[in-house]
Scaffold this active site. Structure first.
Site, PDB file in Angstrom:
ATOM      1  N   GLN A  35     -34.557 -17.346   1.766  1.00  0.00           N
ATOM      2  CA  GLN A  35     -33.893 -16.177   2.656  1.00  0.00           C
ATOM      3  C   GLN A  35     -35.130 -15.780   3.392  1.00  0.00           C
ATOM      4  O   GLN A  35     -36.330 -15.308   2.696  1.00  0.00           O
ATOM      5  CB  GLN A  35     -33.425 -15.194   1.356  1.00  0.00           C
ATOM      6  CG  GLN A  35     -32.603 -14.083   2.325  1.00  0.00           C
ATOM      7  CD  GLN A  35     -31.540 -14.378   3.072  1.00  0.00           C
ATOM      8  OE1 GLN A  35     -30.436 -15.200   2.733  1.00  0.00           O
ATOM      9  NE2 GLN A  35     -31.361 -13.782   4.160  1.00  0.00           N
ATOM     10  N   ASP A  38     -30.354 -24.848   6.255  1.00  0.00           N
ATOM     11  CA  ASP A  38     -30.628 -24.052   7.327  1.00  0.00           C
ATOM     12  C   ASP A  38     -30.766 -24.960   8.630  1.00  0.00           C
ATOM     13  O   ASP A  38     -30.620 -24.284   9.822  1.00  0.00           O
ATOM     14  CB  ASP A  38     -31.402 -22.936   7.216  1.00  0.00           C
ATOM     15  CG  ASP A  38     -31.010 -21.670   6.869  1.00  0.00           C
ATOM     16  OD1 ASP A  38     -29.819 -21.339   7.057  1.00  0.00           O
ATOM     17  OD2 ASP A  38     -31.727 -20.811   6.188  1.00  0.00           O
ATOM     18  N   LYS A  82     -23.614 -14.799   0.007  1.00  0.00           N
ATOM     19  CA  LYS A  82     -23.620 -16.308   0.071  1.00  0.00           C
ATOM     20  C   LYS A  82     -23.260 -16.839  -1.394  1.00  0.00           C
ATOM     21  O   LYS A  82     -22.381 -17.901  -1.146  1.00  0.00           O
ATOM     22  CB  LYS A  82     -25.166 -16.726   0.435  1.00  0.00           C
ATOM     23  CG  LYS A  82     -25.622 -16.537   1.830  1.00  0.00           C
ATOM     24  CD  LYS A  82     -26.937 -16.882   2.218  1.00  0.00           C
ATOM     25  CE  LYS A  82     -27.134 -16.305   3.641  1.00  0.00           C
ATOM     26  NZ  LYS A  82     -28.546 -16.229   4.213  1.00  0.00           N
TER      27      LYS A  82
END
Ligand code: NAP
Length: 281
Positions: free
Chosen positions: A93, A116, A49
Site C-alpha cells: 500500500q 498492481d 480491499k
C-alpha cells in the site's frame, strides 16, 4: 445533463462474474496487502480491499508493520512473500513512510505476484509495447468504464491531467496503445484551460479542484480520478460537478466513479495472476 459513468454498477457486475468464476476453481488465490505505518486513508483502502477479496472467496491477508520499519526489514518481508508459494499476489500500500524508498520496494516484488503492475518489469513491458502480466489498477478501471459506455478512444484527443506512476503515466500509455491522441498535463503545464478546451475526453488525476465547466468542450467526456475532502469534509473530485456536468456528455462522479473500478481491477488482476501461475505450473 451529462450521463453518469456509474463505476459502482460496473464494479458489481465485474465482481459477480468473478465470484462465479472463482466458484469453479479448486484452489483460490491469496492476496497479501502490506501496510506500513498508520495512514488513516490507507487503512480504509486496505480494509476495503480485504473485504472485497473475501466476498469473492479470495484469501486475503493484511500485514501491518509499524511506521518505523526499516527499508531492509520491508525488503526482507517482500522476499519472504515472493518465496512463499501459497502467496499469489502482493500489494504494497502506497504511500510508504518517507525513509523507505518506494522504488526499491516495488522493484523487489516478483513480477508474477505484482498485482498492481508497478514493477519495472511490468511497467517496462507496458511502455515498450508488450503485454504486461497485469495493467495498473486505476488506469485499467478507467478504460473498463469508458468501454462499458462504448466511448470511442481511437483518434480522440484525450487530455490526461497528472503524470504519477500510479495513474497518469501508465494511463497515457494505455490510451496511446488504444490509438488515442494523448496530451499529458501536470503542475508545470501552462494554460491548462486552453488544452482541456480541445479535449474530447478529459481524465483528471490531481486531487484538487482544477476543472470548471468553462474549461471544457461541449459534449466532452470527463473521467474524474481525483479525490479530496473539501473544507466541509465532503468527498470531492477534481471537476466541479455542477458546471462540468452541464457541458459534458458523460461524467464519472466522485464518489462512485473510478474508485469502485480500481477495486474491481485489483480483483481482476488477482485472478489473472493466479490463472497465469496455474497455467505455467
Ligand atoms: P500524485 O502522485 O500526487 O500526482 C498528482 C499529479 O497532479 C502530479 O502529476 C502533479 O503534477 C499534478 N498536478 C498537481 N497540481 C496540478 C495543477 N494545478 N495542474 C495540473 N496538474 C497538477 O497523485 P496520484 O497518486 O496520481 O493521485 C491523484 C489523485 O487521484 C488523488 O486525488 C488520489 O487520491 C486520486 N486517486 C484515486 C484513485 C481511485 O481509485 N479513485 C486511485 C489513485 C489515485 P507534477 O507531476 O508536476 O507534480
Amino acid at each position: 445533463m451529462a450521463i453518469i459513468l456509474d463505476g459502482k454498477k460496473l464494479r458489481d457486475k465485474i465482481l459477480n462474474d468473478l465470484r462465479q468464476k472463482l466458484d469453479r476453481f479448486d484452489k483460490k488465490p491469496t492476496l497479501v496487502v502490506v501496510l506500513v505505518g498508520d495512514n488513516a486513508a490507507s487503512k480504509i483502502y486496505v480494509a476495503n480491499k480485504k473485504k472485497t477479496a473475501q466476498s469473492l472467496g479470495i484469501n486475503s491477508v493484511i500485514i501491518e508493520l509499524p511506521s518505523e520499519t526499516k527499508e531492509e526489514e520491508l525488503l526482507s518481508k517482500i522476499n519472504e512473500l515472493n518465496n512463499d508459494e501459497s502467496v499469489t499476489a502482493i500489494l504494497v500500500q502506497l504511500p510508504l513512510p518517507k525513509h523507505i524508498s518506494q522504488k526499491n520496494i516495488i522493484n523487489a516484488i516478483k513480477p508474477e505476484k505484482d498485482v498492481d503492475g508497478f514493477t519495472p518489469y511490468n511497467f517496462g513491458r507496458l511502455f515498450s509495447g508488450y503485454e504486461p502480466l497485469v495493467y495498473p489498477c486505476t488506469p485499467k478501471g478507467v478504460l473498463l468504464l469508458l468501454d462499458e459506455y462504448n466511448i470511442e478512444l481511437d483518434g480522440k484527443h484525450v487530455v490526461v491531467i497528472g503524470r504519477s506512476n500510479i495513474v497518469g503515466r501508465p494511463l497515457s500509455q494505455m490510451l496511446l496503445n488504444r490509438n488515442a491522441t494523448v496530451t499529458v498535463c501536470h503542475s508545470h503545464t501552462k494554460n491548462l484551460a486552453q488544452i482541456t478546451k480541445t479535449a474530447d475526453i478529459v481524465i483528471s488525476a490531481v486531487g484538487k479542484k482544477i476543472i470548471e465547466g468553462e474549461m471544457l468542450k461541449s459534449d466532452c467526456v470527463i473521467v474524474d480520478v481525483g479525490i479530496f475532502k473539501d473544507e466541509n469534509g465532503k468527498t470531492r473530485g477534481d471537476a466541479d460537478f455542477e458546471t462540468a456536468s452541464r457541458i459534458a456528455s458523460y461524467i464519472s462522479p466522485v464518489p462512485g466513479g473510478v474508485g469502485p473500478m480500481t477495486i474491481a481491477s485489483l480483483m481482476l488482476n488477482t485472478v489473472e495472476l493466479f490463472e497465469k501461475m496455474i497455467n505455467k505450473s
